[in-house]
Design a protein around this motif. Sequence first.
Motif, PDB file in Angstrom:
ATOM      1  N   ASN A 163       0.820  -1.162   0.208  1.00 19.90           N
ATOM      2  CA  ASN A 163      -0.241   0.064  -0.223  1.00 19.90           C
ATOM      3  C   ASN A 163       0.833   1.091   0.198  1.00 19.90           C
ATOM      4  N   ALA A 164       0.396   1.676  -0.898  1.00 23.51           N
ATOM      5  CA  ALA A 164       1.499   3.383  -1.366  1.00 23.51           C
ATOM      6  C   ALA A 164       1.461   3.801   0.685  1.00 23.51           C
ATOM      7  N   SER A 165       0.571   3.916   1.782  1.00 26.08           N
ATOM      8  CA  SER A 165       0.578   4.488   2.465  1.00 26.08           C
ATOM      9  C   SER A 165       0.948   4.066   3.927  1.00 26.08           C
ATOM     10  N   TYR A 166       2.070   2.914   3.205  1.00 23.14           N
ATOM     11  CA  TYR A 166       2.416   2.387   3.929  1.00 23.14           C
ATOM     12  C   TYR A 166       4.069   2.500   2.954  1.00 23.14           C
ATOM     13  N   LEU A 167       5.291   2.816   3.882  1.00 20.90           N
ATOM     14  CA  LEU A 167       6.085   2.736   2.732  1.00 20.90           C
ATOM     15  C   LEU A 167       6.590   1.721   2.805  1.00 20.90           C
ATOM     16  N   LEU A 168       7.124   1.302   4.067  1.00 24.95           N
ATOM     17  CA  LEU A 168       8.395   0.041   4.407  1.00 24.95           C
ATOM     18  C   LEU A 168       7.387  -1.208   5.027  1.00 24.95           C
ATOM     19  N   GLY A 169       5.627  -0.818   4.803  1.00 32.54           N
ATOM     20  CA  GLY A 169       5.027  -2.197   5.675  1.00 32.54           C
ATOM     21  C   GLY A 169       4.049  -1.864   6.552  1.00 32.54           C
ATOM     22  N   THR A 170       3.515  -2.571   7.045  1.00 28.97           N
ATOM     23  CA  THR A 170       2.941  -2.348   8.307  1.00 28.97           C
ATOM     24  C   THR A 170       3.517  -3.942   9.851  1.00 28.97           C
ATOM     25  N   ASP A 171       3.203  -3.855  10.128  1.00 25.89           N
ATOM     26  CA  ASP A 171       3.543  -4.796  11.342  1.00 25.89           C
ATOM     27  C   ASP A 171       2.427  -5.533  11.523  1.00 25.89           C
ATOM     28  N   ASP A 172       2.138  -6.656  13.180  1.00 26.24           N
ATOM     29  CA  ASP A 172       1.046  -7.517  13.096  1.00 26.24           C
ATOM     30  C   ASP A 172      -0.607  -6.538  14.040  1.00 26.24           C
ATOM     31  N   GLN A 173      -0.125  -5.463  14.179  1.00 27.81           N
ATOM     32  CA  GLN A 173      -0.941  -4.447  14.503  1.00 27.81           C
ATOM     33  C   GLN A 173      -1.764  -3.532  13.856  1.00 27.81           C
ATOM     34  N   GLY A 174      -1.125  -3.385  12.064  1.00 23.41           N
ATOM     35  CA  GLY A 174      -1.993  -2.746  10.979  1.00 23.41           C
ATOM     36  C   GLY A 174      -1.213  -0.912  11.651  1.00 23.41           C
ATOM     37  N   ARG A 175       0.606  -1.479  11.971  1.00 24.62           N
ATOM     38  CA  ARG A 175       1.403  -0.207  12.397  1.00 24.62           C
ATOM     39  C   ARG A 175       2.044   0.117  10.941  1.00 24.62           C
ATOM     40  N   ASP A 176       2.504   1.166  10.514  1.00 24.56           N
ATOM     41  CA  ASP A 176       3.181   1.814   9.723  1.00 24.56           C
ATOM     42  C   ASP A 176       4.580   1.653  10.820  1.00 24.56           C
ATOM     43  N   ILE A 177       5.843   1.067   9.700  1.00 23.72           N
ATOM     44  CA  ILE A 177       6.598   0.810   9.901  1.00 23.72           C
ATOM     45  C   ILE A 177       7.461   1.525   9.899  1.00 23.72           C
ATOM     46  N   LEU A 178       7.510   2.570   8.786  1.00 21.05           N
ATOM     47  CA  LEU A 178       8.157   3.686   9.278  1.00 21.05           C
ATOM     48  C   LEU A 178       7.882   4.652  10.096  1.00 21.05           C
ATOM     49  N   SER A 179       6.872   4.889  10.430  1.00 18.63           N
ATOM     50  CA  SER A 179       6.902   5.364  11.737  1.00 18.63           C
ATOM     51  C   SER A 179       7.165   5.446  12.705  1.00 18.63           C
ATOM     52  N   THR A 180       6.647   3.836  12.906  1.00 17.43           N
ATOM     53  CA  THR A 180       7.123   3.224  14.665  1.00 17.43           C
ATOM     54  C   THR A 180       8.704   3.351  14.223  1.00 17.43           C
ATOM     55  N   LEU A 181       9.236   3.019  13.308  1.00 21.52           N
ATOM     56  CA  LEU A 181      10.833   3.540  13.383  1.00 21.52           C
ATOM     57  C   LEU A 181      11.434   4.414  13.860  1.00 21.52           C
ATOM     58  N   MET A 182      10.320   5.377  13.526  1.00 18.01           N
ATOM     59  CA  MET A 182      11.198   7.006  13.595  1.00 18.01           C
ATOM     60  C   MET A 182      11.058   6.975  15.015  1.00 18.01           C
ATOM     61  N   PHE A 183       9.972   6.326  16.100  1.00 15.86           N
ATOM     62  CA  PHE A 183       9.560   6.331  17.548  1.00 15.86           C
ATOM     63  C   PHE A 183      10.493   5.460  18.209  1.00 15.86           C
ATOM     64  N   GLY A 184      10.523   4.399  18.125  1.00 16.29           N
ATOM     65  CA  GLY A 184      11.352   3.770  18.212  1.00 16.29           C
ATOM     66  C   GLY A 184      12.731   3.981  18.857  1.00 16.29           C
ATOM     67  N   ALA A 185      13.268   4.395  17.031  1.00 20.26           N
ATOM     68  CA  ALA A 185      14.581   5.184  17.836  1.00 20.26           C
ATOM     69  C   ALA A 185      14.782   6.245  18.321  1.00 20.26           C
ATOM     70  N   ARG A 186      13.321   6.932  19.152  1.00 17.83           N
ATOM     71  CA  ARG A 186      13.482   8.237  20.245  1.00 17.83           C
ATOM     72  C   ARG A 186      13.393   7.502  21.550  1.00 17.83           C
ATOM     73  N   ILE A 187      12.363   6.156  21.453  1.00 19.46           N
ATOM     74  CA  ILE A 187      12.695   5.699  23.150  1.00 19.46           C
ATOM     75  C   ILE A 187      14.414   5.049  22.947  1.00 19.46           C
TER      76      ILE A 187
END
Length: 303
Positions: free
Chosen positions: A70-94
């Motif tokens: 899906n074009a809305s999810y550049l790097l795909g999604t995880d098992d909960q439907g979260r955008d991988i690219l977004s979780t990478l940014m927030f995960g890097a913050r943590i």
Amino acid sequence: MRQTLARWLDSDIGYSFRTSPIAIAAAAIAFVCVFCAVFANWVAPHNPFDLTTLVLSDARLPPAWRAEGNASYLLGTDDQGRDILSTLMFGARISLVVGLASVVLSMVIGVALGLLAGFRGGWVDSSIMRLCDVMLSFPAILVALLIAGVGRALFPNAHTSVAFGVLILAITLTGWVQYARTVRGSTLVERGKEYVQAARVTGVAPMRIMFRHVLPNVTGPVLVLATIHVATAIITEATLSFLGVGVPPTQPSLGTLIRIGNDYLFSGEWWITVFPGVMLVLIALSINLLGDWLRDALNPRLR
């Protein structure tokens, strides 16, 4: 600001940085990672913390360049439907917050104890060094795993900030020993020099000598060690999260994403674990390369 940057670039360290392509590339990668982590609320295309925006039907979608993507999810999604690219940014913050906080706390404890042990000597030095030997006899990840596990067991329903505090404490208790031993060795050399003897003769208080005269002369190795220790602390945080005793499962930590993706790796959803792993490697590698460059730049024998 521009004049300060110009003076720094004209200094010996600035010249060493300008003539080192590896240091420039590592600094660029580290800057991009830190920028995306700090400004994740504005840079990330989705907010993984907003449960109202999650669509379970979009779970485990492949990257956008694949046919099922899906074009809305550049790097795909995880098992909960979260955008991988977004979780990478927030995960890097943590990871960066935990890593920097634990390194600062370890540096404060280790430098203070190492300075005290090297300057006072005697039974104070022996006691602190024996404590360091005891801490070094246990694997660092085992001590962090024990403390984090006990903290999670004592406070199972604790607030997220308490869980982060336990994690930072666990990494701190395994990291201060290196600073203490490094500073203690440098202090043993500095305390016998003429400027320290002159300060003692003039009646300067021992605490003032330690923190006003000796400490500035032993900070060079500490800065290099702290730079490299940040990468180690980030990897330790990811390891604890991978083992399930790090940050809470609701937080998109890099280690948590790798653990989640590991369950789907053999079923074909490789992107859930590969992209967080690549992000973790890039952060740790760039910081280690900057630490190596800083070590060489601060060593006058290598100039």
